[in-house]
Design a protein around this motif. Sequence first.
Motif, PDB file in Angstrom:
ATOM      1  N   GLN A 182       2.771   8.535  21.791  1.00  0.00           N
ATOM      2  CA  GLN A 182       3.504   9.212  23.100  1.00  0.00           C
ATOM      3  C   GLN A 182       4.444  10.246  22.823  1.00  0.00           C
ATOM      4  O   GLN A 182       5.429  10.247  22.004  1.00  0.00           O
ATOM      5  CB  GLN A 182       3.892   8.121  23.714  1.00  0.00           C
ATOM      6  N   ALA A 196      -4.760   6.583  26.504  1.00  0.00           N
ATOM      7  CA  ALA A 196      -3.447   6.293  26.496  1.00  0.00           C
ATOM      8  C   ALA A 196      -3.023   6.164  25.015  1.00  0.00           C
ATOM      9  O   ALA A 196      -3.358   5.869  24.338  1.00  0.00           O
ATOM     10  CB  ALA A 196      -3.346   4.994  27.239  1.00  0.00           C
ATOM     11  N   ARG A 234      -8.368  10.606  35.231  1.00  0.00           N
ATOM     12  CA  ARG A 234      -8.076   9.199  34.635  1.00  0.00           C
ATOM     13  C   ARG A 234      -8.970   8.045  35.430  1.00  0.00           C
ATOM     14  O   ARG A 234      -9.475   7.068  34.625  1.00  0.00           O
ATOM     15  CB  ARG A 234      -6.938   9.087  34.838  1.00  0.00           C
ATOM     16  N   TRP A 248      -3.987   9.841  29.777  1.00  0.00           N
ATOM     17  CA  TRP A 248      -2.759   9.768  29.996  1.00  0.00           C
ATOM     18  C   TRP A 248      -2.044  11.046  30.144  1.00  0.00           C
ATOM     19  O   TRP A 248      -2.634  12.036  29.385  1.00  0.00           O
ATOM     20  CB  TRP A 248      -1.997   8.860  28.883  1.00  0.00           C
ATOM     21  N   LEU A 330      -1.030   0.803  27.095  1.00  0.00           N
ATOM     22  CA  LEU A 330      -0.098   1.899  26.389  1.00  0.00           C
ATOM     23  C   LEU A 330       0.772   1.140  25.379  1.00  0.00           C
ATOM     24  O   LEU A 330       1.341   0.338  25.663  1.00  0.00           O
ATOM     25  CB  LEU A 330       0.544   2.848  27.346  1.00  0.00           C
TER      26      LEU A 330
END
Length: 518
Positions: A182, A196, A234, A248, A330
């Motif tokens: 991330q 994700a 998504r 994501w 996630l």
Amino acid sequence: MNRRHALLRLSALSAASLLPWSAAGVFASAAAASALNALPRTALVFGNSRYKDAPLKNPANDAGAISEGLGKLGFAVVSLLDGGKTAMENAIRRHVEQLARNKGVGLFYFAGHGLQVNWRNFLVPVDAHLGSADDIPRQTVDLAALLGGIGKAGNPMNIVILDACRDNPFGGELKSGKGLSQMDAPLGTLLAYATAPGNVASDGSGANGLYTENLLREIGTPEARIEDVFKRVRLAVRRASQGQQIPWESTSLEEDFYFLPPASIKKLSEEELARQFAEEAAVWERAQQSGQVAAVEDYLRRYPSGHFSELAAVRLDRMLAKQGEKKVSLINTAANPYTKGTGLIDLGYRIGDRYVYRSIDLLTTVENRKLVNTVSEIAGDRIIYNGGALVTDLLGNLLKRPDGTTFGPSQMFIGEYHLGKKWSTRYSIHFAKGGQDNIELDLKVVGRETITVPAGTFDCFRCQATGWVLNLGLSLEWNFWVAPDKVNRPVALEAWWRKRGRISRSERQELESYTRAG
């Protein structure tokens, strides 16, 4: 907060805040969106398939299809298929130089292998030979460096799309996490992953990968805001993969962008806004009453960023979980230095849970009341406190307060928080003494910070809300802090009500104690 601080905040109000929120906000948004969509569009597209050690079927096909689609949407496209490291770096440099010259909208797309090591993300050229982690920085393209380079161009907006979330195929001594790590989008950027963070995406069995197939369809939808495009992608990918691949995004965009913009973007009147809201509310009401997944999906496709979309997303999660969907999660950790993380609300209330808040007047700093709320019943998606005196939904949004005033469905509090997230809500309020009004709010997660309240010290997402009580003519400014992984109600909330620019009421509520039953 002292009185002087409060008055300084009041003096900082702009003239626009004296207008009804919806009119002022829509006017500013429309003007900015019109200017943004008139700018030059430049795209750089990479598709890497011919890896010697781990070839992929679809990236070259995906890149070709994306290049063609973007060209039809007015982008000047440069495409590189099966690029080595030097070719990729040279193309990126020229892309940044072009953005610096034309100050337009930039788009970067990569399909191929991607890796994460120690939270850093890397895009893999076809000439990479990766035997150990030490090889990665030398032989790949560092995503953080790429984003930093694009940021130096000084153009107003960038879109970065990565269909690179595949598992590490290189073997040997190479140790890396699954998928990509991330990252928070830099200023003026939308960063999109095919799935994700911490998860992997399929290369697909057709001519294009699942993600790119749906992206191609949605970017061609007329008059769709960019955030709505990716939200529809998504939803479609999630349903097609039965929850095993969920795209994501992280965004720091402040203006609306359209791949296919409307002929004109105009300010809507209050009557038009009210009519549109009534139509949306009717669709949401039917979706709730039906109890059918298809009806909730239909609402989300029609209103991806709607006034009930966050409520719909939580409802869809619960409905699909009951049907057996094994949704990927996630991967989120405080150890990652490239993101403020994501907070997911805990919906696991228990009868006997007890929340005690103290309320403070922000102008006088005097504590004026204490709020003690104990869960006495859980009825579906409603949490009932103190024998029915107070009622909220699962996310903490108010449905009834102790004086008998009731509220329509709202989404001030939501299921997932991350830096830059924006949403809106509009809901009705029915006063116990008669009469009703409507409240509109624009909300955004603006930071992550540690705050201390009587209940303890919490690592919180700070959210800002600005809006309007329409009939009463009150402008609203709220700040609230949530720590979703620790407590499922707000840790603190500050609220300011203003009439013609003058403060009519101010309050801070902060958590004094919190006890979980059992």
